[in-house]
Design a protein around this motif. Structure first.
Motif, short mmCIF file in Angstrom:
data_model
loop_
_atom_site.label_atom_id
_atom_site.label_comp_id
_atom_site.label_asym_id
_atom_site.label_seq_id
_atom_site.Cartn_x
_atom_site.Cartn_y
_atom_site.Cartn_z
N ASP A 37 33.18 55.29 44.48
CA ASP A 37 33.54 54.71 45.35
C ASP A 37 34.77 53.63 45.27
OD1 ASP A 37 33.71 53.81 48.08
OD2 ASP A 37 32.28 52.22 48.48
N GLY A 38 35.44 53.72 46.29
CA GLY A 38 36.92 53.53 45.58
C GLY A 38 37.95 54.14 45.54
N PRO A 39 38.19 54.99 44.51
CA PRO A 39 39.77 55.53 44.34
C PRO A 39 40.16 56.31 45.81
CG PRO A 39 37.61 55.92 42.59
CD PRO A 39 37.21 55.39 43.71
N GLN A 40 41.35 56.39 45.69
CA GLN A 40 41.73 57.05 46.72
C GLN A 40 43.09 57.59 46.36
OE1 GLN A 40 42.63 53.71 49.48
NE2 GLN A 40 41.07 53.84 50.65
N MET A 41 44.02 59.55 47.11
CA MET A 41 44.80 59.72 46.50
C MET A 41 45.88 59.05 47.46
SD MET A 41 44.44 61.62 44.65
CE MET A 41 46.11 62.40 44.13
N ILE A 42 47.36 58.94 46.74
CA ILE A 42 48.29 58.39 47.47
C ILE A 42 49.59 59.33 47.46
CG2 ILE A 42 50.14 56.24 47.95
CD1 ILE A 42 47.45 54.64 46.65
N GLY A 43 50.05 60.15 48.59
CA GLY A 43 50.23 60.88 48.51
C GLY A 43 49.82 62.32 47.51
N ARG A 44 50.84 63.12 47.07
CA ARG A 44 50.26 63.80 45.69
C ARG A 44 50.26 64.03 44.35
NH1 ARG A 44 51.57 69.56 47.76
NH2 ARG A 44 51.69 69.87 45.34
N SER A 45 51.25 62.59 43.86
CA SER A 45 51.70 62.03 42.30
C SER A 45 50.30 61.10 41.79
CB SER A 45 52.90 62.59 42.55
OG SER A 45 53.53 61.02 42.90
N HIS A 46 49.79 60.14 42.95
CA HIS A 46 49.40 58.98 42.55
C HIS A 46 47.76 58.79 42.99
CE1 HIS A 46 53.16 58.21 41.92
NE2 HIS A 46 53.38 57.38 41.64
N LEU A 47 47.12 58.30 42.12
CA LEU A 47 45.06 58.09 42.26
C LEU A 47 44.75 56.91 42.44
CD1 LEU A 47 42.33 59.34 42.94
CD2 LEU A 47 42.45 59.09 40.08
N GLU A 48 44.65 56.03 43.18
CA GLU A 48 44.40 54.11 43.30
C GLU A 48 43.29 54.03 43.13
OE1 GLU A 48 46.34 51.56 46.09
OE2 GLU A 48 43.96 51.83 47.00
N ILE A 49 42.32 53.38 42.43
CA ILE A 49 41.53 53.31 41.65
C ILE A 49 41.43 51.76 41.75
CG2 ILE A 49 39.49 53.05 40.10
CD1 ILE A 49 41.63 55.62 38.66
N PRO A 50 40.50 50.66 42.01
CA PRO A 50 40.64 49.41 42.47
C PRO A 50 39.61 49.13 42.04
CG PRO A 50 40.53 50.31 44.80
CD PRO A 50 40.56 51.98 43.52
N VAL A 51 39.83 47.96 41.16
CA VAL A 51 39.16 47.76 39.97
C VAL A 51 38.56 46.30 40.32
CG1 VAL A 51 39.29 46.68 37.66
CG2 VAL A 51 40.03 48.61 37.49
N GLN A 52 37.42 46.43 40.32
CA GLN A 52 36.96 44.50 41.24
C GLN A 52 36.34 44.23 39.54
OE1 GLN A 52 32.58 44.91 42.38
NE2 GLN A 52 32.43 42.81 42.75
N VAL A 53 37.40 42.58 40.07
CA VAL A 53 37.37 41.72 38.95
C VAL A 53 36.30 40.98 38.82
CG1 VAL A 53 38.77 39.60 37.44
CG2 VAL A 53 39.98 41.92 38.92
N ARG A 54 34.88 40.94 37.74
CA ARG A 54 33.88 39.69 37.88
C ARG A 54 34.30 38.47 37.54
NH1 ARG A 54 29.82 43.30 34.95
NH2 ARG A 54 30.45 45.05 35.86
N GLU A 55 35.60 38.14 36.64
CA GLU A 55 35.70 36.47 36.06
C GLU A 55 37.17 36.47 36.04
OE1 GLU A 55 34.42 33.69 33.04
OE2 GLU A 55 33.02 34.80 33.34
N ASP A 56 38.05 35.78 36.20
CA ASP A 56 39.87 35.72 35.90
C ASP A 56 39.29 34.45 36.01
OD1 ASP A 56 42.15 36.20 35.89
OD2 ASP A 56 42.29 35.54 38.86
N ARG A 57 40.47 34.31 34.18
CA ARG A 57 41.79 33.00 33.68
C ARG A 57 42.81 33.64 32.86
NH1 ARG A 57 35.96 30.67 30.27
NH2 ARG A 57 34.36 30.71 31.65
N GLN A 58 42.98 32.41 33.22
CA GLN A 58 44.43 32.41 32.49
C GLN A 58 44.35 31.34 31.61
OE1 GLN A 58 47.71 31.21 35.64
NE2 GLN A 58 48.27 33.35 35.65
N VAL A 59 45.26 31.60 30.40
CA VAL A 59 45.53 30.76 29.46
C VAL A 59 47.06 30.20 29.25
CG1 VAL A 59 44.59 30.57 26.79
CG2 VAL A 59 43.49 31.97 28.11
N ARG A 60 47.12 29.06 29.05
CA ARG A 60 47.93 28.32 28.98
C ARG A 60 48.04 27.10 27.57
NH1 ARG A 60 50.77 27.87 35.26
NH2 ARG A 60 49.73 29.80 35.74
N LEU A 61 49.73 28.18 27.20
CA LEU A 61 49.81 26.86 26.19
C LEU A 61 50.15 25.11 26.35
CD1 LEU A 61 50.88 29.05 24.07
CD2 LEU A 61 49.44 28.83 23.75
N PRO A 62 49.95 24.98 26.09
CA PRO A 62 50.35 23.14 26.23
C PRO A 62 51.88 22.57 26.48
CG PRO A 62 49.16 22.68 24.14
CD PRO A 62 49.20 24.53 24.88
#
Length: 85
Positions: free
Chosen positions: A60-85
């Motif tokens: 479940d999830g992937p979709q064809m976009i036109g004739r040349s692209h396959l869109e594959i959604p990714v479910q993100v379980r956790e998201d973090r950004q690491v920044r330097l001070p």
């Protein structure tokens, strides 16, 4: 590799289960899953008859976009950004 997108799953299920059942599509019946299950059974039988070994996936999830692209959604379980001070 083959990619098969069923574009009329709701219509197929509607034809198979009639008017009353068509009201249940999306509420109780997942049309795409039902059609994919039937297709997998038919493919498995045909592959065996031809001596073909294969892995068949229903996802479940992937979709064809036109004739040349396959869109594959990714479910993100956790998201973090690491920044330097």
């Amino acid at each position: 590799m083959l990619v098969i997108e069923v574009t009329n799953a709701r219509d197929v299920v509607r034809q198979r289960i009639g008017r009353l059942g068509s009201r249940l599509i999306g509420k109780v019946v997942d049309a795409e899953a039902q059609v994919e299950k039937a297709l997998i059974q038919e493919l498995e039988s045909a592959f065996r008859d031809f001596g073909i070994e294969a892995r068949i996936f229903s996802i479940d999830g992937p979709q064809m976009i036109g004739r040349s692209h396959l869109e594959i959604p990714v479910q993100v379980r956790e998201d973090r950004q690491v920044r330097l001070p």
